[in-house]
Scaffold this motif. Structure first.
Motif, PDB file in Angstrom:
ATOM      1  N   ALA A  82       0.678  -1.103  -0.021  1.00 60.07           N
ATOM      2  CA  ALA A  82       0.070  -0.094  -0.073  1.00 60.07           C
ATOM      3  C   ALA A  82       0.911   1.360  -0.046  1.00 60.07           C
ATOM      4  O   ALA A  82       0.294   2.218  -0.448  1.00 60.07           O
ATOM      5  CB  ALA A  82      -0.878  -0.231   1.178  1.00 60.07           C
ATOM      6  N   GLY A  83       1.906   1.248   0.523  1.00 61.39           N
ATOM      7  CA  GLY A  83       2.909   2.241   0.582  1.00 61.39           C
ATOM      8  C   GLY A  83       3.786   2.654  -0.450  1.00 61.39           C
ATOM      9  O   GLY A  83       4.207   3.826  -0.732  1.00 61.39           O
ATOM     10  N   ALA A  84       3.929   1.503  -1.364  1.00 61.28           N
ATOM     11  CA  ALA A  84       4.940   1.941  -2.488  1.00 61.28           C
ATOM     12  C   ALA A  84       4.318   2.970  -3.394  1.00 61.28           C
ATOM     13  O   ALA A  84       5.120   3.858  -4.002  1.00 61.28           O
ATOM     14  CB  ALA A  84       4.920   0.392  -3.429  1.00 61.28           C
ATOM     15  N   GLY A  85       2.880   3.104  -3.907  1.00 63.10           N
ATOM     16  CA  GLY A  85       2.573   4.078  -4.686  1.00 63.10           C
ATOM     17  C   GLY A  85       2.648   5.244  -4.174  1.00 63.10           C
ATOM     18  O   GLY A  85       3.463   6.378  -4.713  1.00 63.10           O
ATOM     19  N   PRO A  86       2.175   5.546  -2.832  1.00 66.88           N
ATOM     20  CA  PRO A  86       2.236   6.951  -2.285  1.00 66.88           C
ATOM     21  C   PRO A  86       3.568   7.454  -2.072  1.00 66.88           C
ATOM     22  O   PRO A  86       3.724   8.500  -2.212  1.00 66.88           O
ATOM     23  CB  PRO A  86       1.428   6.781  -0.924  1.00 66.88           C
ATOM     24  CG  PRO A  86       0.432   5.615  -1.408  1.00 66.88           C
ATOM     25  CD  PRO A  86       1.264   4.983  -2.013  1.00 66.88           C
ATOM     26  N   ALA A  87       4.697   6.597  -1.677  1.00 73.20           N
ATOM     27  CA  ALA A  87       5.969   7.009  -1.509  1.00 73.20           C
ATOM     28  C   ALA A  87       6.520   7.324  -2.691  1.00 73.20           C
ATOM     29  O   ALA A  87       7.265   8.312  -2.746  1.00 73.20           O
ATOM     30  CB  ALA A  87       6.623   5.820  -0.965  1.00 73.20           C
ATOM     31  N   TYR A  88       6.384   6.566  -3.655  1.00 77.27           N
ATOM     32  CA  TYR A  88       6.679   7.241  -5.208  1.00 77.27           C
ATOM     33  C   TYR A  88       6.134   8.322  -5.641  1.00 77.27           C
ATOM     34  O   TYR A  88       6.902   9.343  -6.079  1.00 77.27           O
ATOM     35  CB  TYR A  88       6.363   6.245  -6.393  1.00 77.27           C
ATOM     36  CG  TYR A  88       6.979   6.507  -7.603  1.00 77.27           C
ATOM     37  CD1 TYR A  88       8.237   6.646  -8.117  1.00 77.27           C
ATOM     38  CD2 TYR A  88       5.879   6.635  -8.535  1.00 77.27           C
ATOM     39  CE1 TYR A  88       8.507   7.307  -9.346  1.00 77.27           C
ATOM     40  CE2 TYR A  88       6.004   7.182 -10.050  1.00 77.27           C
ATOM     41  CZ  TYR A  88       7.414   7.444 -10.281  1.00 77.27           C
ATOM     42  OH  TYR A  88       7.719   8.011 -11.526  1.00 77.27           O
ATOM     43  N   ARG A  89       4.909   8.445  -5.496  1.00 75.21           N
ATOM     44  CA  ARG A  89       3.987   9.858  -5.977  1.00 75.21           C
ATOM     45  C   ARG A  89       4.721  10.895  -5.109  1.00 75.21           C
ATOM     46  O   ARG A  89       4.625  12.018  -5.717  1.00 75.21           O
ATOM     47  CB  ARG A  89       2.629   9.457  -5.689  1.00 75.21           C
ATOM     48  CG  ARG A  89       1.683  10.700  -6.249  1.00 75.21           C
ATOM     49  CD  ARG A  89       0.195  10.129  -6.258  1.00 75.21           C
ATOM     50  NE  ARG A  89      -0.337  11.189  -6.934  1.00 75.21           N
ATOM     51  CZ  ARG A  89      -1.866  10.833  -7.223  1.00 75.21           C
ATOM     52  NH1 ARG A  89      -2.262   9.821  -6.880  1.00 75.21           N
ATOM     53  NH2 ARG A  89      -2.297  11.796  -7.828  1.00 75.21           N
ATOM     54  N   GLY A  90       5.075  10.791  -3.740  1.00 76.78           N
ATOM     55  CA  GLY A  90       5.539  11.935  -2.765  1.00 76.78           C
ATOM     56  C   GLY A  90       7.137  12.118  -3.344  1.00 76.78           C
ATOM     57  O   GLY A  90       7.751  12.808  -2.543  1.00 76.78           O
ATOM     58  N   GLU A  91       7.435  11.328  -4.235  1.00 76.02           N
ATOM     59  CA  GLU A  91       8.986  11.443  -4.496  1.00 76.02           C
ATOM     60  C   GLU A  91       9.862  11.287  -3.392  1.00 76.02           C
ATOM     61  O   GLU A  91      10.941  11.814  -3.288  1.00 76.02           O
ATOM     62  CB  GLU A  91       9.302  12.711  -5.132  1.00 76.02           C
ATOM     63  CG  GLU A  91       8.462  13.323  -6.336  1.00 76.02           C
ATOM     64  CD  GLU A  91       8.777  14.634  -6.793  1.00 76.02           C
ATOM     65  OE1 GLU A  91       9.623  15.399  -6.027  1.00 76.02           O
ATOM     66  OE2 GLU A  91       8.263  15.068  -7.982  1.00 76.02           O
ATOM     67  N   LEU A  92       9.501  10.187  -2.463  1.00 73.28           N
ATOM     68  CA  LEU A  92      10.339   9.652  -1.397  1.00 73.28           C
ATOM     69  C   LEU A  92      11.352   8.542  -1.987  1.00 73.28           C
ATOM     70  O   LEU A  92      12.091   8.703  -1.182  1.00 73.28           O
ATOM     71  CB  LEU A  92       9.413   9.331  -0.192  1.00 73.28           C
ATOM     72  CG  LEU A  92       8.570  10.285   0.315  1.00 73.28           C
ATOM     73  CD1 LEU A  92       7.641   9.697   1.335  1.00 73.28           C
ATOM     74  CD2 LEU A  92       9.313  11.647   0.620  1.00 73.28           C
ATOM     75  N   ILE A  93      10.674   7.849  -2.972  1.00 77.35           N
ATOM     76  CA  ILE A  93      11.651   6.770  -3.342  1.00 77.35           C
ATOM     77  C   ILE A  93      11.633   6.943  -4.877  1.00 77.35           C
ATOM     78  O   ILE A  93      10.657   7.337  -5.321  1.00 77.35           O
ATOM     79  CB  ILE A  93      11.198   5.246  -2.801  1.00 77.35           C
ATOM     80  CG1 ILE A  93       9.654   5.338  -3.142  1.00 77.35           C
ATOM     81  CG2 ILE A  93      11.315   5.389  -1.438  1.00 77.35           C
ATOM     82  CD1 ILE A  93       9.171   3.831  -2.936  1.00 77.35           C
ATOM     83  N   THR A  94      12.348   6.074  -5.646  1.00 74.61           N
ATOM     84  CA  THR A  94      12.477   5.869  -7.120  1.00 74.61           C
ATOM     85  C   THR A  94      11.585   4.889  -7.461  1.00 74.61           C
ATOM     86  O   THR A  94      10.957   4.170  -6.695  1.00 74.61           O
ATOM     87  CB  THR A  94      13.737   5.614  -7.614  1.00 74.61           C
ATOM     88  OG1 THR A  94      14.163   4.255  -7.123  1.00 74.61           O
ATOM     89  CG2 THR A  94      14.999   6.588  -7.036  1.00 74.61           C
ATOM     90  N   LEU A  95      11.166   4.857  -9.018  1.00 72.18           N
ATOM     91  CA  LEU A  95      10.288   3.885  -9.360  1.00 72.18           C
ATOM     92  C   LEU A  95      10.712   2.556  -8.918  1.00 72.18           C
ATOM     93  O   LEU A  95      10.071   1.252  -8.714  1.00 72.18           O
ATOM     94  CB  LEU A  95      10.115   4.169 -10.746  1.00 72.18           C
ATOM     95  CG  LEU A  95       8.786   3.247 -11.458  1.00 72.18           C
ATOM     96  CD1 LEU A  95       7.438   3.463 -10.706  1.00 72.18           C
ATOM     97  CD2 LEU A  95       8.961   3.543 -12.949  1.00 72.18           C
ATOM     98  N   GLY A  96      12.059   2.461  -9.438  1.00 68.64           N
ATOM     99  CA  GLY A  96      12.657   1.044  -9.277  1.00 68.64           C
ATOM    100  C   GLY A  96      12.367   0.711  -7.569  1.00 68.64           C
ATOM    101  O   GLY A  96      12.235  -0.598  -7.528  1.00 68.64           O
ATOM    102  N   GLU A  97      12.717   1.345  -6.688  1.00 70.78           N
ATOM    103  CA  GLU A  97      12.356   1.196  -5.269  1.00 70.78           C
ATOM    104  C   GLU A  97      11.088   0.793  -4.743  1.00 70.78           C
ATOM    105  O   GLU A  97      10.988  -0.096  -4.313  1.00 70.78           O
ATOM    106  CB  GLU A  97      13.070   2.255  -4.462  1.00 70.78           C
ATOM    107  CG  GLU A  97      14.715   2.489  -4.671  1.00 70.78           C
ATOM    108  CD  GLU A  97      14.938   3.695  -3.736  1.00 70.78           C
ATOM    109  OE1 GLU A  97      16.150   3.867  -3.178  1.00 70.78           O
ATOM    110  OE2 GLU A  97      14.209   4.763  -3.777  1.00 70.78           O
ATOM    111  N   ALA A  98      10.150   1.600  -5.491  1.00 72.80           N
ATOM    112  CA  ALA A  98       8.760   1.154  -5.222  1.00 72.80           C
ATOM    113  C   ALA A  98       8.364  -0.071  -5.629  1.00 72.80           C
ATOM    114  O   ALA A  98       7.489  -0.766  -4.933  1.00 72.80           O
ATOM    115  CB  ALA A  98       7.852   2.201  -6.268  1.00 72.80           C
ATOM    116  N   PHE A  99       8.926  -0.521  -6.862  1.00 76.27           N
ATOM    117  CA  PHE A  99       8.604  -1.880  -7.380  1.00 76.27           C
ATOM    118  C   PHE A  99       9.245  -2.969  -6.592  1.00 76.27           C
ATOM    119  O   PHE A  99       8.478  -3.896  -6.551  1.00 76.27           O
ATOM    120  CB  PHE A  99       9.007  -2.026  -8.988  1.00 76.27           C
ATOM    121  CG  PHE A  99       8.184  -1.457  -9.792  1.00 76.27           C
ATOM    122  CD1 PHE A  99       6.810  -0.894  -9.703  1.00 76.27           C
ATOM    123  CD2 PHE A  99       8.749  -0.881 -10.999  1.00 76.27           C
ATOM    124  CE1 PHE A  99       5.928  -0.599 -10.800  1.00 76.27           C
ATOM    125  CE2 PHE A  99       8.051  -0.243 -12.104  1.00 76.27           C
ATOM    126  CZ  PHE A  99       6.578  -0.158 -11.870  1.00 76.27           C
TER     127      PHE A  99
END
Length: 255
Positions: free
Chosen positions: A35-52
């Motif tokens: 659940a946190g992967a998308g919002p963290a990427y959208r908030g520019e806290l992590i990269t797309l690779g890290e979100a995946f």
């Protein structure tokens, strides 16, 4: 001298309860990661690779929760312990519900071609004008990819076709603008015959750019659309679905 009585030790000892608790913790970890992967990427806290990677680890955690729950169920059935068995069952149901969305996404990815630029007019696709700069800054191209993409689109999405309506161009343009605004798209430009806008996905915040083009013909107005992702080789059918839904809603509004 009085004899002190002790409660009998439950069958199976503490293992059914421990396993049920571990399965619950694994499920909670899976929920947090996925659940946190998308919002963290959208908030520019992590990269797309890290979100995946978070998504992947969440899937692993959910799978581990199911495995531990099955073991907990076996222990609980052997020991006739109702509470740990119930917890294990609920964890399995919860993990299945959690994994359904990524499984469905993966399944759809296997069924559709790896394309990300969809249009109702593959011979003369609507072009981006106001959004050229934004698209040039993104990985995917500004121009329509060409014949190879057109052939793949025709095979995978034969229902993506222009909409022809018997109405005044101004009425069609106003209705299209209203539909775009109700969809939550960010409008970049409106002219007498065109609308350019950007749609943002809810979870990851991916941006897809849209052109709506109106052309006067003998039978009324032909509405063409193009919807193209800024990022990713495959849109997993998102752009085609967006065009079909928009044109259907526009036709209903104009009726």
């Amino acid at each position: 001298m009085a004899t002190r009585l002790t409660a009998p030790r439950p069958r199976g000892g503490r293992w059914p309860r421990v396993l049920a608790g571990l399965a619950t913790l694994l499920l909670v970890a899976a929920v947090v990661l996925m659940a946190g992967a998308g919002p963290a990427y959208r908030g520019e806290l992590i990269t797309l690779g890290e979100a995946f990677n978070l998504l992947r680890n969440g899937v692993y955690a959910a799978g581990a929760a199911v495995a531990v729950s099955i073991i907990a169920l076996l222990f609980s059935m052997f020991a006739r312990r109702f509470a740990p068995a119930l917890v294990g069952t609920l964890v399995i149901v919860g993990a299945a519900a959690l994994l359904y969305v990524p499984w469905q996404h993966w399944q759809r990815a296997q069924d559709v071609p790896a394309i990300h630029d969809i249009t109702t007019d593959m011979q003369n696709p609507p072009t981006f004008e106001a959004l050229v700069e934004a698209r040039e800054a993104a990985p995917n191209a500004v121009d329509y990819p060409g014949d190879a993409t057109a052939r793949q689109q025709q095979s995978a999405y034969p229902m993506v076709k222009p909409l022809v309506v018997n109405a005044a161009p101004q009425m069609v343009l106003a209705a299209a603008q209203s539909e775009a605004e109700e969809a939550g798209w960010r409008i970049a430009q409106i002219t007498d015959s065109r609308i350019e806008a950007t749609a943002t996905t809810r979870w990851f915040g991916f941006e897809d750019d849209i052109v709506i083009r109106l052309t006067e013909i003998d039978s009324g107005v032909q509405v063409d659309m193009r919807s193209a992702s800024r990022l990713g080789a495959s849109d997993v059918g998102t752009n085609a679905a967006r065009i079909e839904e928009f044109l259907s809603a526009l036709a209903a509004r104009l009726e």
